[in-house]
Design a protein around this motif. Structure first.
Motif, PDB file in Angstrom:
ATOM      1  N   ARG A  93       0.862  -1.194   0.000  1.00  0.00           N
ATOM      2  CA  ARG A  93       0.000   0.000   0.000  1.00  0.00           C
ATOM      3  C   ARG A  93       0.892   1.234   0.000  1.00  0.00           C
ATOM      4  NH1 ARG A  93      -5.181  -0.087   2.231  1.00  0.00           N
ATOM      5  NH2 ARG A  93      -4.573   1.647   3.588  1.00  0.00           N
ATOM      6  N   VAL A  94       0.735   2.078  -1.037  1.00  0.00           N
ATOM      7  CA  VAL A  94       1.592   3.248  -1.181  1.00  0.00           C
ATOM      8  C   VAL A  94       0.731   4.483  -1.412  1.00  0.00           C
ATOM      9  CG1 VAL A  94       3.463   4.292  -2.495  1.00  0.00           C
ATOM     10  CG2 VAL A  94       3.428   1.816  -2.164  1.00  0.00           C
ATOM     11  N   LEU A  95       0.937   5.481  -0.572  1.00  0.00           N
ATOM     12  CA  LEU A  95       0.239   6.759  -0.735  1.00  0.00           C
ATOM     13  C   LEU A  95       0.940   7.536  -1.847  1.00  0.00           C
ATOM     14  CD1 LEU A  95      -1.863   8.847   0.189  1.00  0.00           C
ATOM     15  CD2 LEU A  95      -0.195   9.613   1.913  1.00  0.00           C
ATOM     16  N   VAL A  96       0.170   7.950  -2.867  1.00  0.00           N
ATOM     17  CA  VAL A  96       0.754   8.614  -4.039  1.00  0.00           C
ATOM     18  C   VAL A  96       0.244  10.040  -4.208  1.00  0.00           C
ATOM     19  CG1 VAL A  96       1.280   6.456  -5.249  1.00  0.00           C
ATOM     20  CG2 VAL A  96      -0.946   7.544  -5.595  1.00  0.00           C
ATOM     21  N   ASP A  97      -0.159  10.657  -3.118  1.00  0.00           N
ATOM     22  CA  ASP A  97      -0.566  12.066  -3.126  1.00  0.00           C
ATOM     23  C   ASP A  97       0.590  12.923  -2.621  1.00  0.00           C
ATOM     24  OD1 ASP A  97      -3.110  11.548  -4.058  1.00  0.00           O
ATOM     25  OD2 ASP A  97      -4.069  11.707  -2.103  1.00  0.00           O
ATOM     26  N   ARG A  98       0.680  14.137  -3.126  1.00  0.00           N
ATOM     27  CA  ARG A  98       1.730  15.058  -2.689  1.00  0.00           C
ATOM     28  C   ARG A  98       1.473  15.563  -1.271  1.00  0.00           C
ATOM     29  NH1 ARG A  98       5.937  16.975  -5.135  1.00  0.00           N
ATOM     30  NH2 ARG A  98       5.236  16.187  -7.122  1.00  0.00           N
ATOM     31  N   LEU A  99       0.184  15.700  -0.920  1.00  0.00           N
ATOM     32  CA  LEU A  99      -0.197  16.188   0.404  1.00  0.00           C
ATOM     33  C   LEU A  99      -0.728  15.035   1.247  1.00  0.00           C
ATOM     34  CD1 LEU A  99      -2.128  19.375  -0.743  1.00  0.00           C
ATOM     35  CD2 LEU A  99       0.274  19.211  -0.050  1.00  0.00           C
TER      36      LEU A  99
ATOM     37  N   HIS B 222      10.628  11.460 -15.057  1.00  0.00           N
ATOM     38  CA  HIS B 222      11.196  11.147 -13.741  1.00  0.00           C
ATOM     39  C   HIS B 222      10.976   9.689 -13.357  1.00  0.00           C
ATOM     40  CE1 HIS B 222      12.287  15.247 -12.770  1.00  0.00           C
ATOM     41  NE2 HIS B 222      11.147  15.613 -13.319  1.00  0.00           N
ATOM     42  N   PRO B 223      11.607   8.759 -14.069  1.00  0.00           N
ATOM     43  CA  PRO B 223      11.423   7.345 -13.722  1.00  0.00           C
ATOM     44  C   PRO B 223      11.919   6.998 -12.320  1.00  0.00           C
ATOM     45  CG  PRO B 223      13.129   7.596 -15.378  1.00  0.00           C
ATOM     46  CD  PRO B 223      12.472   8.932 -15.227  1.00  0.00           C
ATOM     47  N   GLU B 224      12.821   7.802 -11.785  1.00  0.00           N
ATOM     48  CA  GLU B 224      13.312   7.533 -10.429  1.00  0.00           C
ATOM     49  C   GLU B 224      12.192   7.655  -9.390  1.00  0.00           C
ATOM     50  OE1 GLU B 224      13.875  12.011 -11.015  1.00  0.00           O
ATOM     51  OE2 GLU B 224      14.001  10.209 -12.257  1.00  0.00           O
ATOM     52  N   HIS B 225      11.115   8.320  -9.730  1.00  0.00           N
ATOM     53  CA  HIS B 225       9.998   8.479  -8.786  1.00  0.00           C
ATOM     54  C   HIS B 225       9.073   7.269  -8.762  1.00  0.00           C
ATOM     55  CE1 HIS B 225      10.390  13.140  -9.131  1.00  0.00           C
ATOM     56  NE2 HIS B 225      11.357  12.596  -8.408  1.00  0.00           N
ATOM     57  N   TRP B 226       9.031   6.497  -9.846  1.00  0.00           N
ATOM     58  CA  TRP B 226       8.071   5.403  -9.916  1.00  0.00           C
ATOM     59  C   TRP B 226       8.696   4.018 -10.110  1.00  0.00           C
ATOM     60  CZ3 TRP B 226       8.741   3.326 -14.679  1.00  0.00           C
ATOM     61  CH2 TRP B 226       9.113   4.169 -15.726  1.00  0.00           C
ATOM     62  N   GLN B 227       9.998   3.925 -10.215  1.00  0.00           N
ATOM     63  CA  GLN B 227      10.630   2.619 -10.438  1.00  0.00           C
ATOM     64  C   GLN B 227      10.323   1.618  -9.325  1.00  0.00           C
ATOM     65  OE1 GLN B 227      12.338   1.171 -12.946  1.00  0.00           O
ATOM     66  NE2 GLN B 227      11.870   2.955 -14.197  1.00  0.00           N
ATOM     67  N   ARG B 228      10.314   2.073  -8.075  1.00  0.00           N
ATOM     68  CA  ARG B 228      10.010   1.169  -6.956  1.00  0.00           C
ATOM     69  C   ARG B 228       8.586   0.630  -7.086  1.00  0.00           C
ATOM     70  NH1 ARG B 228      11.220   3.486  -1.261  1.00  0.00           N
ATOM     71  NH2 ARG B 228      13.019   3.976  -2.502  1.00  0.00           N
ATOM     72  N   LEU B 229       7.658   1.481  -7.509  1.00  0.00           N
ATOM     73  CA  LEU B 229       6.272   1.034  -7.698  1.00  0.00           C
ATOM     74  C   LEU B 229       6.198  -0.049  -8.763  1.00  0.00           C
ATOM     75  CD1 LEU B 229       4.442   4.487  -7.663  1.00  0.00           C
ATOM     76  CD2 LEU B 229       4.562   2.809  -5.807  1.00  0.00           C
ATOM     77  N   LEU B 230       6.940   0.137  -9.826  1.00  0.00           N
ATOM     78  CA  LEU B 230       6.961  -0.841 -10.904  1.00  0.00           C
ATOM     79  C   LEU B 230       7.502  -2.181 -10.392  1.00  0.00           C
ATOM     80  CD1 LEU B 230       6.302  -1.020 -13.926  1.00  0.00           C
ATOM     81  CD2 LEU B 230       8.704  -0.516 -14.367  1.00  0.00           C
ATOM     82  N   HIS B 231       8.549  -2.131  -9.600  1.00  0.00           N
ATOM     83  CA  HIS B 231       9.122  -3.346  -9.018  1.00  0.00           C
ATOM     84  C   HIS B 231       8.083  -4.076  -8.169  1.00  0.00           C
ATOM     85  CE1 HIS B 231      11.989  -6.042  -7.139  1.00  0.00           C
ATOM     86  NE2 HIS B 231      11.523  -5.651  -5.962  1.00  0.00           N
ATOM     87  N   TRP B 232       7.377  -3.331  -7.307  1.00  0.00           N
ATOM     88  CA  TRP B 232       6.353  -3.952  -6.466  1.00  0.00           C
ATOM     89  C   TRP B 232       5.240  -4.558  -7.313  1.00  0.00           C
ATOM     90  CZ3 TRP B 232       6.348   0.677  -2.633  1.00  0.00           C
ATOM     91  CH2 TRP B 232       7.283   0.449  -1.623  1.00  0.00           C
ATOM     92  N   ALA B 233       4.827  -3.859  -8.361  1.00  0.00           N
ATOM     93  CA  ALA B 233       3.756  -4.366  -9.230  1.00  0.00           C
ATOM     94  C   ALA B 233       4.195  -5.627  -9.977  1.00  0.00           C
ATOM     95  CB  ALA B 233       3.313  -3.290 -10.209  1.00  0.00           C
ATOM     96  N   MET B 234       5.476  -5.696 -10.320  1.00  0.00           N
ATOM     97  CA  MET B 234       5.992  -6.878 -11.028  1.00  0.00           C
ATOM     98  C   MET B 234       6.050  -8.101 -10.115  1.00  0.00           C
ATOM     99  SD  MET B 234       9.103  -5.076 -13.062  1.00  0.00           S
ATOM    100  CE  MET B 234       9.430  -6.072 -14.493  1.00  0.00           C
ATOM    101  N   ASN B 235       6.149  -7.863  -8.825  1.00  0.00           N
ATOM    102  CA  ASN B 235       6.365  -8.950  -7.888  1.00  0.00           C
ATOM    103  C   ASN B 235       5.189  -9.231  -6.963  1.00  0.00           C
ATOM    104  OD1 ASN B 235       9.197  -9.681  -8.474  1.00  0.00           O
ATOM    105  ND2 ASN B 235       9.497  -7.520  -8.034  1.00  0.00           N
ATOM    106  N   GLY B 236       4.047  -8.644  -7.230  1.00  0.00           N
ATOM    107  CA  GLY B 236       2.884  -8.884  -6.380  1.00  0.00           C
ATOM    108  C   GLY B 236       1.830  -7.813  -6.586  1.00  0.00           C
TER     109      GLY B 236
END
Length: 134
Positions: A18-24, A74-88
């Motif tokens: 679970r990842v919060l993706v809002d700026r605020l 800015h792929p550095e902002h979402w690469q971790r999300l992609l990793h999590w989506a690939m693995n579960g």
């Protein structure tokens, strides 16, 4: 698998990461009370883009295009999300009332596109010309 969910709904075991993706930070929720793996404010739309959209449905298509351009830059902002989506299972948390017209939905679409790119046998991803009408 990628899901989007309002931050105000109860956490479920099926949510996965679970990842919060809002700026605020969402109103009315203490940081201790929210079950999440991480808060990634930098993956959210820029402040200027968020304010120009102002959750107006008629502005959503322009918002989607502009936000996707920001994400591509800015792929550095979402690469971790992609990793999590690939693995579960990945659940993108957002505070907006509108469940269809929000940044989490656009981010989920963007990440799904990235997953498809990674699944196809091709050279590394290149975004040149992708968002400028070429």
């Amino acid at each position: 698998m990628i899901h989007c969910k309002r931050v105000y709904l109860d956490a479920q075991a099926s949510d996965g990461q679970r990842v919060l993706v809002d700026r605020l930070w969402p109103r009315g929720i203490s940081k201790d009370a929210l079950a999440l793996a991480e808060w990634l404010p930098d993956v959210a739309p820029s402040t200027a883009l968020r304010k120009s959209f102002a959750h107006r449905n008629e502005a959503f298509d322009d918002f989607r295009s502009a936000y996707r351009r920001e994400l591509a830059g800015h792929p550095e902002h979402w690469q971790r999300l992609l990793h999590w989506a690939m693995n579960g299972t990945l659940t993108l948390l957002y505070a907006a009332r509108d469940e269809e017209h929000n940044n989490a939905q656009v981010l989920a679409e963007f990440l799904q596109d990235e997953l498809q790119r990674h699944d196809s046998p091709s050279s590394p991803v290149c975004y040149q010309g992708e968002f400028d009408g070429h």
